[in-house]
Design a protein around this motif. Structure first.
Motif, PDB file in Angstrom:
ATOM      1  N   THR A 105       6.816  11.913   2.754  1.00  0.00           N
ATOM      2  CA  THR A 105       6.344  10.627   3.266  1.00  0.00           C
ATOM      3  C   THR A 105       7.507   9.668   3.511  1.00  0.00           C
ATOM      4  O   THR A 105       7.544   8.968   4.530  1.00  0.00           O
ATOM      5  CB  THR A 105       5.348   9.994   2.278  1.00  0.00           C
ATOM      6  N   ALA A 154       0.829  -1.200   0.000  1.00  0.00           N
ATOM      7  CA  ALA A 154       0.000   0.000   0.000  1.00  0.00           C
ATOM      8  C   ALA A 154       0.869   1.257   0.000  1.00  0.00           C
ATOM      9  O   ALA A 154       0.535   2.259  -0.648  1.00  0.00           O
ATOM     10  CB  ALA A 154      -0.927   0.006   1.208  1.00  0.00           C
ATOM     11  N   TYR A 155       1.978   1.208   0.715  1.00  0.00           N
ATOM     12  CA  TYR A 155       2.917   2.334   0.774  1.00  0.00           C
ATOM     13  C   TYR A 155       3.476   2.617  -0.621  1.00  0.00           C
ATOM     14  O   TYR A 155       3.504   3.762  -1.075  1.00  0.00           O
ATOM     15  CB  TYR A 155       4.031   1.976   1.765  1.00  0.00           C
ATOM     16  N   GLY A 182       0.337  13.639   5.348  1.00  0.00           N
ATOM     17  CA  GLY A 182      -0.940  13.189   4.800  1.00  0.00           C
ATOM     18  C   GLY A 182      -2.018  14.253   4.869  1.00  0.00           C
ATOM     19  O   GLY A 182      -2.805  14.412   3.937  1.00  0.00           O
ATOM     20  N   ILE A 227       0.988   6.579  -6.993  1.00  0.00           N
ATOM     21  CA  ILE A 227      -0.164   7.445  -7.273  1.00  0.00           C
ATOM     22  C   ILE A 227       0.212   8.907  -7.107  1.00  0.00           C
ATOM     23  O   ILE A 227      -0.169   9.759  -7.925  1.00  0.00           O
ATOM     24  CB  ILE A 227      -1.361   7.057  -6.385  1.00  0.00           C
ATOM     25  N   LEU A 228       0.965   9.232  -6.062  1.00  0.00           N
ATOM     26  CA  LEU A 228       1.417  10.617  -5.865  1.00  0.00           C
ATOM     27  C   LEU A 228       2.288  11.077  -7.026  1.00  0.00           C
ATOM     28  O   LEU A 228       2.147  12.205  -7.517  1.00  0.00           O
ATOM     29  CB  LEU A 228       2.185  10.753  -4.555  1.00  0.00           C
ATOM     30  N   ALA A 254       0.813   4.093  -2.890  1.00  0.00           N
ATOM     31  CA  ALA A 254       0.580   5.515  -2.592  1.00  0.00           C
ATOM     32  C   ALA A 254       1.654   6.390  -3.231  1.00  0.00           C
ATOM     33  O   ALA A 254       1.355   7.458  -3.764  1.00  0.00           O
ATOM     34  CB  ALA A 254       0.547   5.728  -1.084  1.00  0.00           C
TER      35      ALA A 254
END
Length: 92
Positions: A68, A3-4, A80, A10-11, A7
Motif C-alpha cells: 500500500t 484514514a490511510y 486492496g 489495523i493491517l 488502515a
C-alpha cells in the motif's frame, strides 16, 4: 491521511496478532488409549496445525502495508483486492 494511517495500523495489528496466535497452542487434549495402539498422554495442537492458512493471511496483511505504501492509483486498488481476498480466506 488519517484514514490511510488507520488502515496501516489495523493491517499491522491484524497481521501481528495472526502470526502471534498461530504459534500458540489452540487445543490441548488428554489422551487415554490402549498401550499397544497409542500411548496415553497429552496431545497439543498449535494454531498453525489447526488453521494452516491463518499464518499465511497474517503474512499477507503485513506485506499489504508495504504494498500500500509503495503503490498508487490502480496498484493500490490491486493491493486492496488481494487484501480483501486474504481476509475472506482468513474468515473461512
Amino acid at each position: 491521511m488519517r484514514a490511510y494511517l488507520l488502515a496501516m495500523v489495523i493491517l499491522a495489528a491484524a497481521g501481528g496478532l495472526l502470526l502471534l496466535a498461530t504459534g500458540m497452542p489452540w487445543l490441548i487434549a488428554d489422551v487415554t488409549g490402549h498401550a499397544a495402539l497409542s500411548p496415553a498422554g497429552q496431545q497439543q495442537w498449535s494454531g498453525e496445525q489447526v488453521a494452516p492458512l491463518a499464518r499465511a493471511v497474517g503474512l499477507v496483511a503485513l506485506a499489504g502495508i508495504a504494498g500500500t505504501v509503495a503503490s498508487r492509483g490502480k496498484g493500490r486498488i490491486a493491493v486492496g483486492v488481494v487484501l480483501a481476498l486474504a481476509a475472506v480466506v482468513g474468515a473461512w
